[in-house]
Design an enzyme around this catalytic site. Sequence first.
Site, PDB file in Angstrom:
ATOM      1  N   LYS A  72      -0.534  15.539  30.437  1.00 59.83           N
ATOM      2  CA  LYS A  72      -1.051  15.341  29.079  1.00 59.83           C
ATOM      3  C   LYS A  72      -2.260  16.230  28.895  1.00 59.83           C
ATOM      4  CE  LYS A  72      -0.136  12.700  25.484  1.00 59.83           C
ATOM      5  NZ  LYS A  72       1.094  11.971  25.149  1.00 59.83           N
ATOM      6  N   ASP A  97       1.038  15.462  19.953  1.00 55.85           N
ATOM      7  CA  ASP A  97       0.607  14.066  20.021  1.00 55.85           C
ATOM      8  C   ASP A  97      -0.282  13.899  18.777  1.00 55.85           C
ATOM      9  OD1 ASP A  97       0.633  11.720  22.205  1.00 55.85           O
ATOM     10  OD2 ASP A  97      -1.351  11.715  21.319  1.00 55.85           O
TER      11      ASP A  97
HETATM   12  N1  GLU Z   1       3.120  12.874  22.866  1.00 54.04           N
HETATM   13  C1  GLU Z   1       4.422  12.298  22.996  1.00 54.04           C
HETATM   14  C2  GLU Z   1       4.369  11.132  23.940  1.00 54.04           C
HETATM   15  O1  GLU Z   1       3.390  10.422  23.968  1.00 54.04           O
HETATM   16  C3  GLU Z   1       5.514  13.316  23.304  1.00 54.04           C
HETATM   17  C4  GLU Z   1       5.332  14.164  24.522  1.00 54.04           C
HETATM   18  C5  GLU Z   1       6.385  15.268  24.667  1.00 54.04           C
HETATM   19  O2  GLU Z   1       7.285  15.372  23.856  1.00 54.04           O
HETATM   20  O3  GLU Z   1       6.240  16.010  25.639  1.00 54.04           O
HETATM   21  O4  GLU Z   1       5.295  10.816  24.650  1.00 54.04           O
END
Ligand code: GLU
Length: 448
Positions: free
Chosen positions: A129, A169
């Site tokens: 992340k 996100d």
């Molecule tokens: N931010 C999204 C999550 O919390 C998607 C992450 C992604 O698609 O890599 O899962």
Amino acid sequence: MSRLDAALQPHYEIVLARNPGEAEFHQAVLEVLESLGPVVRKHPEYVEEAVIERLCEPERQLIFRVPWTDDQGRVQMNRAFRVEFNSALGPYKGGLRFHPSVYLGIVKFLGFEQIFKNALTGMPIGGGKGGSDFDPKGRSDAEIMRFCQSLMTELYRHLGEYTDVPAGDIGVGGREIGYLFGQYKRITNRYESGVLTGKGLSYGGSQVRTEATGYGTVFFTEQMLAATGSSLSGRRVVVSGSGNVAIYAAQKAAALGAHVVACSDSSGYVVDEDGLDIGLLQQVKEVDRARISAYAEQRPKAEFVAGGSVWDVRCEVALPCATQNELDGDAARTLVENGVLAVAEGANMPCTPEATRLFQESKVLFAPGKAANAGGVATSALEMQQNASRDSWSFEHTEERLREIMVGVHERCAAAADEYGTPGNYVAGANISSFLQVADAMLALGVV
Ligand code: GLU
């Protein structure tokens, strides 16, 4: 009071000592460890081989400066992060969040959750992340572009379709992914589509990726209700938030016959007893980028409540789709008193531990985010598949794949909960099932 098994207490204390001041990360770790007592009793090797300590320590953490110039020509400075948490199952995968609240503890909580969420999808993706304390509110397109370009000028060297694949996100959507991808392509001189997901449909994005998190949350809710002989049809639903997750959760719930009456943003909430007009909501939030009060101004029967809690609105199904710790013990008590049947987390960790406990004690069906919102990242993995095979699938085919994946996530959670003696406990089921998968891969890969 914690439900942590005595054998795991020292591991949690190590995490507290090694990561001071990171409250959200502590919360996310504790929630997983609380589920693992029966697992480590059956499999002491996970403790003996330090799998738990290794899982709680990111493989790599990047923190860097992002200088950029605003429209007045002033130099601005932000801090950005990428936490590459675990790559036992695949390349690091997880979004980037742009929000003033972002600091290392938030990125680590999100990255930690992402490991388990990604495992639950059954797709070959590790967990990571990133994000920045940059506040996109009120910034022009040109400012957003310069910020994204500056961020990518550092981040590109750590990315790659086999290495680390960011997505969006909070605060990062199609516009930002476009600018980030453009800069990656320019610096590397490679059209490496699979290095980012959430791309636009004109340059390698996948159908359904925009809708996927919200749709997936509703598919999971449907499965959870079906397991008790119930359904969404005719149910009164409240969602919190009004971003990408909330909008498409509301849209899919309505398509499945539910009556979706309220949503919110950080300024307050809107109740529309006629049922939310999703097209208008999209216009207000996605096109005009306005506050939610603008929705109420255009709907005669809708009421805007400034600063209030959307959880005061009576509902049978609650879908928290805004942000972490937005639904606390008091809100949970109100929901339970109002007869809520099911709660599914569209956001990451929106319910406080007290709220989660209250729902479970009150026999409310409760789906944790790492299961309920896994549809977003799962569709990112589908986007990577399409990029790798230089193909693009139809909306219908992609949505069907997403639905199958969410049915699979539900089955994995339910089966693990049954096997470890907590039937119907989706928190335990999600944590145990995904932990086993990641931990077994880590053991197989040796001490790396
Ligand atoms: N931010 C999204 C999550 O919390 C998607 C992450 C992604 O698609 O890599 O899962």
